[in-house]
Scaffold this motif. Structure first.
Motif, PDB file in Angstrom:
ATOM      1  N   ILE A  90      -1.322   5.309   5.969  1.00 54.10           N
ATOM      2  CA  ILE A  90      -1.036   5.150   4.599  1.00 54.10           C
ATOM      3  C   ILE A  90       0.216   4.440   4.242  1.00 54.10           C
ATOM      4  O   ILE A  90       0.284   3.576   3.280  1.00 54.10           O
ATOM      5  N   MET A  91       1.377   4.509   5.076  1.00 53.76           N
ATOM      6  CA  MET A  91       2.462   3.668   4.903  1.00 53.76           C
ATOM      7  C   MET A  91       2.335   2.387   5.201  1.00 53.76           C
ATOM      8  O   MET A  91       3.016   1.428   4.718  1.00 53.76           O
ATOM      9  N   GLN A  92       1.082   1.677   5.712  1.00 57.01           N
ATOM     10  CA  GLN A  92       0.866   0.411   5.812  1.00 57.01           C
ATOM     11  C   GLN A  92       0.383  -0.282   4.415  1.00 57.01           C
ATOM     12  O   GLN A  92       0.576  -1.424   4.563  1.00 57.01           O
ATOM     13  N   GLY A 123       2.130  -4.363  -1.102  1.00 52.39           N
ATOM     14  CA  GLY A 123       2.936  -3.992  -1.909  1.00 52.39           C
ATOM     15  C   GLY A 123       2.433  -2.456  -2.852  1.00 52.39           C
ATOM     16  O   GLY A 123       2.791  -2.458  -3.813  1.00 52.39           O
ATOM     17  N   ASP A 124       1.708  -1.930  -2.155  1.00 51.81           N
ATOM     18  CA  ASP A 124       1.148  -0.729  -2.929  1.00 51.81           C
ATOM     19  C   ASP A 124       0.284  -0.970  -4.103  1.00 51.81           C
ATOM     20  O   ASP A 124       0.593  -0.515  -5.252  1.00 51.81           O
ATOM     21  N   GLU A 144      10.940   1.457   0.456  1.00 54.14           N
ATOM     22  CA  GLU A 144      11.295   0.452  -0.005  1.00 54.14           C
ATOM     23  C   GLU A 144      10.948  -0.745   1.201  1.00 54.14           C
ATOM     24  O   GLU A 144      10.747  -0.394   2.454  1.00 54.14           O
ATOM     25  N   ASP A 145      10.921  -1.960   0.708  1.00 53.86           N
ATOM     26  CA  ASP A 145      10.750  -3.028   1.682  1.00 53.86           C
ATOM     27  C   ASP A 145      12.302  -3.515   2.270  1.00 53.86           C
ATOM     28  O   ASP A 145      13.265  -2.731   2.081  1.00 53.86           O
ATOM     29  N   ILE A 192       9.108  -0.016  -3.457  1.00 50.88           N
ATOM     30  CA  ILE A 192       7.526  -0.227  -3.479  1.00 50.88           C
ATOM     31  C   ILE A 192       6.709   0.922  -3.956  1.00 50.88           C
ATOM     32  O   ILE A 192       5.980   0.729  -4.847  1.00 50.88           O
ATOM     33  N   ALA A 193       7.029   1.825  -3.648  1.00 59.63           N
ATOM     34  CA  ALA A 193       6.163   3.141  -3.767  1.00 59.63           C
ATOM     35  C   ALA A 193       6.988   4.160  -3.976  1.00 59.63           C
ATOM     36  O   ALA A 193       8.121   4.521  -3.454  1.00 59.63           O
ATOM     37  N   SER A 194       6.971   5.287  -5.078  1.00 59.31           N
ATOM     38  CA  SER A 194       7.821   6.236  -4.960  1.00 59.31           C
ATOM     39  C   SER A 194       6.897   7.599  -5.725  1.00 59.31           C
ATOM     40  O   SER A 194       6.151   7.297  -6.501  1.00 59.31           O
ATOM     41  N   SER A 195       7.554   8.594  -5.448  1.00 58.43           N
ATOM     42  CA  SER A 195       7.038   9.850  -6.148  1.00 58.43           C
ATOM     43  C   SER A 195       7.474   9.831  -7.686  1.00 58.43           C
ATOM     44  O   SER A 195       6.902  10.685  -8.381  1.00 58.43           O
ATOM     45  N   ASN A 196       8.496   9.140  -7.901  1.00 57.34           N
ATOM     46  CA  ASN A 196       9.076   9.042  -9.311  1.00 57.34           C
ATOM     47  C   ASN A 196       8.579   7.435  -9.701  1.00 57.34           C
ATOM     48  O   ASN A 196       9.127   6.589  -9.555  1.00 57.34           O
ATOM     49  N   ALA A 197       7.548   7.558 -10.736  1.00 58.90           N
ATOM     50  CA  ALA A 197       7.164   6.253 -11.243  1.00 58.90           C
ATOM     51  C   ALA A 197       8.233   5.345 -11.603  1.00 58.90           C
ATOM     52  O   ALA A 197       7.950   4.133 -11.574  1.00 58.90           O
ATOM     53  N   GLN A 198       9.041   5.874 -12.307  1.00 63.87           N
ATOM     54  CA  GLN A 198      10.110   5.167 -12.903  1.00 63.87           C
ATOM     55  C   GLN A 198      10.815   4.307 -11.934  1.00 63.87           C
ATOM     56  O   GLN A 198      11.556   3.262 -12.557  1.00 63.87           O
ATOM     57  N   LYS A 199      11.021   4.713 -10.748  1.00 58.42           N
ATOM     58  CA  LYS A 199      11.898   4.019  -9.704  1.00 58.42           C
ATOM     59  C   LYS A 199      11.157   2.844  -9.191  1.00 58.42           C
ATOM     60  O   LYS A 199      11.711   1.936  -8.613  1.00 58.42           O
ATOM     61  N   ILE A 200       9.903   2.759  -9.318  1.00 61.21           N
ATOM     62  CA  ILE A 200       9.038   1.624  -8.729  1.00 61.21           C
ATOM     63  C   ILE A 200       9.650   0.177  -9.412  1.00 61.21           C
ATOM     64  O   ILE A 200       9.531  -0.026 -10.454  1.00 61.21           O
ATOM     65  N   GLY A 201       9.967  -0.870  -8.306  1.00 60.45           N
ATOM     66  CA  GLY A 201      10.097  -1.881  -8.721  1.00 60.45           C
ATOM     67  C   GLY A 201      11.796  -2.081  -8.812  1.00 60.45           C
ATOM     68  O   GLY A 201      12.479  -3.323  -8.788  1.00 60.45           O
TER      69      GLY A 201
END
Length: 285
Positions: A76-78, A83-84, A110-111, A117-126
């Motif tokens: 799933i890390m692929q 960009g998830d 992170e890239d 790119i993906a996080s357990s905390n949605a606020q950190k995405i981006g």
């Protein structure tokens, strides 16, 4: 002075000395031997405690590093390559974080540019991830994991995510380990009169019980256990210290018992010797 004593008094004194001196000698030798054994037992108990705590921390750190290593290799890390887009990876990371309770503060991917790119905390995405200062690199199954310095009770552990098609790194998985978990491991096994600390190879305190500085200042008894050489954090060690007054309290108690027995022996000898001395001197009077 002895010339002024009567025969009865001289006999009484002789009997008391004959009984008291051997009793004192035997009591002293017994106390010395027992005290030595008791101190060795106290030291052994402290060493056992420090070893048990070291084993707990070693197991804890191995599990954390193993988690990061195994998760970074999941298929799933692929999702990082695209960009998830469908947030499958973020949902997976959120499930991981919740399944481990308070052990992990956050898990994110992170890239190569440091963008989350993906996080357990949605606020950190981006957001742009600011790398924490590198502490050391640990090897697990011949694969390196990066350990960052502890900041705000967080230990960041990361490993590269490899593109399964090109075998080239395309980002990394970062796990924020809640360092309070280590603090709790120390506090849960230590009593009030004892303190414990986790130290690095330079003697710096990485985690400690609340009473560590107070008890260490008292220069009490201590025991140290190094984490095993097979551990990824083999350069860490656990030190346990106990207040000297508390550590030797059983020895002092033992000394009072021997003094009490010696006093009882003296009293009993005085009671028994008096009629004997009277019976011996009576015909002479």
């Amino acid at each position: 002075m002895l010339k002024k004593l009567s025969i009865k008094q001289l006999l009484l004194l002789a009997f008391l000395l004959a009984g008291l001196l051997p009793a004192m000698l035997v009591s002293f030798l017994s106390f010395y031997q027992t005290r030595t054994v008791l101190k060795q037992e106290i030291t052994r108990d402290m060493q056992t405690l420090s070893t048990a705590v070291a084993n707990d921390i070693e197991r804890m750190m191995f599990e954390r590093l193993r988690n990061v290593q195994s998760w970074s290799q999941l298929s799933i890390m692929q999702e990082l390559k695209v960009g998830d887009i469908d947030k499958r990876l973020s949902i997976f990371l959120d499930g991981l974080a919740h399944s481990y309770g308070s052990i992990y503060n956050a898990i994110y991917v992170e890239d190569l540019q440091g963008n989350i790119i993906a996080s357990s905390n949605a606020q950190k995405i981006g957001q742009q991830h600011v790398n924490k200062p590198l502490w050391f690199t640990a090897s697990l199954s011949d694969k390196p994991l990066t350990i960052s310095k502890i900041e705000q009770n967080v230990l960041a552990i990361s490993e590269e995510i490899i593109d399964e098609n090109t075998n080239i790194p395309m980002g990394k998985l970062v796990v924020e380990f809640n360092w309070n978990t280590v603090q709790d491991a120390l506090n849960n096994v230590i009593k009030k009169s004892t303190a414990a600390a986790l130290l690095d190879n330079e003697g710096n305190v990485l985690a400690a019980t609340a009473n560590w500085e107070t008890i260490q200042a008292g220069h009490g008894m201590q025991a140290t256990s190094q984490l095993s050489q097979q551990s990824p954090v083999a350069h860490w060690q656990v030190r346990v210290e106990k207040l000297h007054s508390v550590a030797v309290a059983p020895v002092h108690k033992l000394g009072y018992i021997f003094l009490g027995l010696l006093a009882a022996t003296l009293l009993l000898a005085a009671v028994l010797v008096r009629p004997i001395a009277h019976a011996i001197t009576h015909p002479l009077m």
